[in-house]
Motif scaffolding. Structure first.
Motif, PDB file in Angstrom:
ATOM      1  N   THR A  51      63.917  43.251 -18.634  1.00 53.66           N
ATOM      2  CA  THR A  51      64.911  42.275 -17.730  1.00 53.66           C
ATOM      3  C   THR A  51      66.011  41.750 -18.656  1.00 53.66           C
ATOM      4  OG1 THR A  51      62.807  41.335 -16.788  1.00 53.66           O
ATOM      5  CG2 THR A  51      64.794  40.033 -16.682  1.00 53.66           C
ATOM      6  N   TYR A  52      65.690  41.527 -20.020  1.00 48.61           N
ATOM      7  CA  TYR A  52      66.669  40.910 -20.883  1.00 48.61           C
ATOM      8  C   TYR A  52      67.810  41.764 -21.101  1.00 48.61           C
ATOM      9  CZ  TYR A  52      69.053  39.355 -25.177  1.00 48.61           C
ATOM     10  OH  TYR A  52      69.725  38.625 -26.106  1.00 48.61           O
ATOM     11  N   VAL A  53      67.343  43.003 -21.426  1.00 50.91           N
ATOM     12  CA  VAL A  53      68.377  44.214 -21.761  1.00 50.91           C
ATOM     13  C   VAL A  53      69.046  44.574 -20.408  1.00 50.91           C
ATOM     14  CG1 VAL A  53      68.572  46.629 -22.132  1.00 50.91           C
ATOM     15  CG2 VAL A  53      67.008  45.277 -23.589  1.00 50.91           C
ATOM     16  N   SER A  54      68.457  44.469 -19.196  1.00 50.81           N
ATOM     17  CA  SER A  54      69.260  44.910 -17.946  1.00 50.81           C
ATOM     18  C   SER A  54      70.093  43.636 -17.727  1.00 50.81           C
ATOM     19  CB  SER A  54      68.001  44.732 -16.769  1.00 50.81           C
ATOM     20  OG  SER A  54      67.148  45.755 -16.902  1.00 50.81           O
ATOM     21  N   SER A  55      69.944  42.442 -18.045  1.00 50.68           N
ATOM     22  CA  SER A  55      70.922  41.214 -17.920  1.00 50.68           C
ATOM     23  C   SER A  55      72.112  41.551 -18.913  1.00 50.68           C
ATOM     24  CB  SER A  55      70.324  39.934 -18.181  1.00 50.68           C
ATOM     25  OG  SER A  55      70.777  39.325 -19.141  1.00 50.68           O
ATOM     26  N   LEU A  56      71.788  41.923 -20.126  1.00 47.96           N
ATOM     27  CA  LEU A  56      73.010  42.221 -21.003  1.00 47.96           C
ATOM     28  C   LEU A  56      73.869  43.186 -20.321  1.00 47.96           C
ATOM     29  CD1 LEU A  56      71.066  42.072 -24.518  1.00 47.96           C
ATOM     30  CD2 LEU A  56      72.496  40.222 -23.412  1.00 47.96           C
ATOM     31  N   GLN A  75      53.301  34.380 -15.265  1.00 53.87           N
ATOM     32  CA  GLN A  75      53.075  33.241 -14.477  1.00 53.87           C
ATOM     33  C   GLN A  75      53.880  32.068 -14.495  1.00 53.87           C
ATOM     34  OE1 GLN A  75      48.543  32.927 -14.522  1.00 53.87           O
ATOM     35  NE2 GLN A  75      49.128  33.959 -12.623  1.00 53.87           N
ATOM     36  N   CYS A  76      55.101  32.336 -14.461  1.00 51.42           N
ATOM     37  CA  CYS A  76      56.352  31.436 -14.725  1.00 51.42           C
ATOM     38  C   CYS A  76      57.161  31.539 -13.723  1.00 51.42           C
ATOM     39  CB  CYS A  76      57.148  31.589 -16.096  1.00 51.42           C
ATOM     40  SG  CYS A  76      57.953  33.042 -15.929  1.00 51.42           S
ATOM     41  N   ASP A  77      58.090  30.649 -13.610  1.00 49.88           N
ATOM     42  CA  ASP A  77      59.013  30.763 -12.304  1.00 49.88           C
ATOM     43  C   ASP A  77      60.254  31.434 -12.804  1.00 49.88           C
ATOM     44  OD1 ASP A  77      60.524  28.786 -13.924  1.00 49.88           O
ATOM     45  OD2 ASP A  77      60.031  27.349 -12.366  1.00 49.88           O
ATOM     46  N   MET A  78      61.334  31.892 -11.720  1.00 48.21           N
ATOM     47  CA  MET A  78      62.376  32.513 -12.281  1.00 48.21           C
ATOM     48  C   MET A  78      63.420  32.011 -13.093  1.00 48.21           C
ATOM     49  SD  MET A  78      63.017  35.736 -11.842  1.00 48.21           S
ATOM     50  CE  MET A  78      63.386  37.117 -10.783  1.00 48.21           C
ATOM     51  N   ALA A  79      63.404  30.401 -12.930  1.00 53.03           N
ATOM     52  CA  ALA A  79      64.204  29.556 -13.775  1.00 53.03           C
ATOM     53  C   ALA A  79      63.902  29.817 -15.422  1.00 53.03           C
ATOM     54  CB  ALA A  79      64.101  28.071 -13.447  1.00 53.03           C
ATOM     55  N   PHE A  80      62.554  30.230 -15.543  1.00 53.07           N
ATOM     56  CA  PHE A  80      62.300  30.545 -16.974  1.00 53.07           C
ATOM     57  C   PHE A  80      62.788  31.617 -17.277  1.00 53.07           C
ATOM     58  CE2 PHE A  80      59.424  32.035 -20.380  1.00 53.07           C
ATOM     59  CZ  PHE A  80      59.260  31.038 -21.226  1.00 53.07           C
ATOM     60  N   ILE A  81      62.709  32.663 -16.565  1.00 52.09           N
ATOM     61  CA  ILE A  81      63.237  34.016 -16.744  1.00 52.09           C
ATOM     62  C   ILE A  81      64.689  34.002 -17.093  1.00 52.09           C
ATOM     63  CG2 ILE A  81      63.453  36.400 -16.005  1.00 52.09           C
ATOM     64  CD1 ILE A  81      60.693  35.797 -16.375  1.00 52.09           C
ATOM     65  N   ASP A  82      65.393  33.342 -16.205  1.00 51.22           N
ATOM     66  CA  ASP A  82      66.708  33.063 -16.314  1.00 51.22           C
ATOM     67  C   ASP A  82      67.393  32.541 -17.796  1.00 51.22           C
ATOM     68  OD1 ASP A  82      67.291  34.315 -13.870  1.00 51.22           O
ATOM     69  OD2 ASP A  82      67.312  32.240 -12.833  1.00 51.22           O
ATOM     70  N   ASN A  83      66.218  31.385 -18.046  1.00 50.02           N
ATOM     71  CA  ASN A  83      66.613  30.499 -19.477  1.00 50.02           C
ATOM     72  C   ASN A  83      66.423  31.778 -20.555  1.00 50.02           C
ATOM     73  OD1 ASN A  83      67.296  28.184 -18.275  1.00 50.02           O
ATOM     74  ND2 ASN A  83      65.211  27.530 -18.541  1.00 50.02           N
ATOM     75  N   LYS A  85      67.135  34.914 -20.518  1.00 52.86           N
ATOM     76  CA  LYS A  85      68.226  35.749 -20.322  1.00 52.86           C
ATOM     77  C   LYS A  85      69.381  35.102 -20.842  1.00 52.86           C
ATOM     78  CE  LYS A  85      67.948  36.747 -15.702  1.00 52.86           C
ATOM     79  NZ  LYS A  85      68.206  37.650 -14.479  1.00 52.86           N
ATOM     80  N   LYS A  86      69.432  33.634 -20.820  1.00 57.34           N
ATOM     81  CA  LYS A  86      70.780  32.815 -21.168  1.00 57.34           C
ATOM     82  C   LYS A  86      70.653  32.620 -22.465  1.00 57.34           C
ATOM     83  CE  LYS A  86      70.795  30.269 -17.489  1.00 57.34           C
ATOM     84  NZ  LYS A  86      70.946  28.994 -16.784  1.00 57.34           N
TER      85      LYS A  86
END
Lengths: 182, 182
Positions: A51-56, A75-83, A85-86
């Motif tokens: 996910t991180y590489v795809s965001s880069l 088992q987290c929410d998408m806000a965690f994934i977004d963090n 990535k950011k």
């Protein structure tokens, strides 16, 4: 509209995979081996690297499809994934995983950007040779998948909730023998 | 020295492939499907696309290994391959192949760099959807292979003649069921 004549109803990588099943087979087997097969890195950690590489690489479809899987496994929410990535350094993921994401970010720029000090740091935090190998190959593979998806100008659903909702089912079906049309 | 503990005698991608046969299998099957299986693009043309992208990614091992194959299939010398890498527009390759190399160069920068006018031009010169698809995927795949080889800091023989000499044998053995140690 995609650059070539792909099945219109299929988003993202699914269109080109239906168009050319001969290459789809090895692409899916690679994803299965890297992201799901037995590994000391959890499936959630591996999907997070993807996910991180795809965001880069700014690939909307891949970062959301794999983000949906990562948030399901972790088992987290998408806000965690977004963090992650950011600014992954500020998140609660393990120091070892942070050191692997640093390696993945270098691979995304180009293989020669990986530095001995990044490798030493990962090893000092407990990363095995195989975990480093798999991180490099996951990052490299998503530099391929992302370019495949965007290089053919495929479309992707813009509602991110769709990817979240599909996470559990995609986790169950895996990357081999799933129905491209479902 | 490579970043992880790879079999020392194996150059380039062969080291990581021996280290991790589970992923090597699908990587080799992908190369076989893309570069050798039945196709309206010749094997020489496809190896040339792979060589060109590897040169844009500055991967010494891949651009020479695949350059050795390209010059074998195309029955040209390495100076011709080098000219294609430097300035393909000035070479005698077909206008269609030039239009596909332009697409490959865009994919190398990132999938979104492929433009509708590049695609239109390729189509106007006779490129089929499948040829465009395969060009995009070959270019994307070498953005993976190149990062894999360099991201692990593998070594490569510096004498380019070695790759030229190996071309015919590598053309014969293909990408599946070859012996990594020979």
């Amino acid at each position: 509209m995609a650059h070539i004549n792909l099945p219109e109803e299929l988003p993202g990588i699914r269109g080109p995979m239906a168009f050319r099943p001969e290459t789809a087979k090895s692409l899916n087997e690679l994803a299965e081996a890297l992201l799901r097969s037995e590994n000391s890195l959890t499936r959630g950690e591996r999907e997070l690297i993807a996910t991180y590489v795809s965001s880069l690489n700014d690939c909307f479809f891949c970062q959301n499809a794999h983000g949906g899987l990562a948030q399901h496994y972790l088992q987290c929410d998408m806000a965690f994934i977004d963090n992650v990535k950011k600014d992954y350094q500020s998140t609660s993921i393990s120091e070892k995983l942070k050191s692997l994401l640093a390696i993945a970010a270098s691979v995304q720029k180009g293989g020669k950007n990986v530095t001995p000090s990044q490798i030493e740091k990962a090893k000092s935090l407990g990363a095995s040779d195989r975990e480093i190998h798999d991180t490099v190959l996951i990052a490299a593979a998503f530099c391929m998948f992302n370019r495949y998806v965007d290089g053919l100008a495929t479309w992707a659903p813009q509602d991110r909730q769709i990817y979240i909702d599909r996470g559990p089912r995609r986790a169950e079906e895996g990357y081999i023998n799933f129905d491209l049309y479902k």
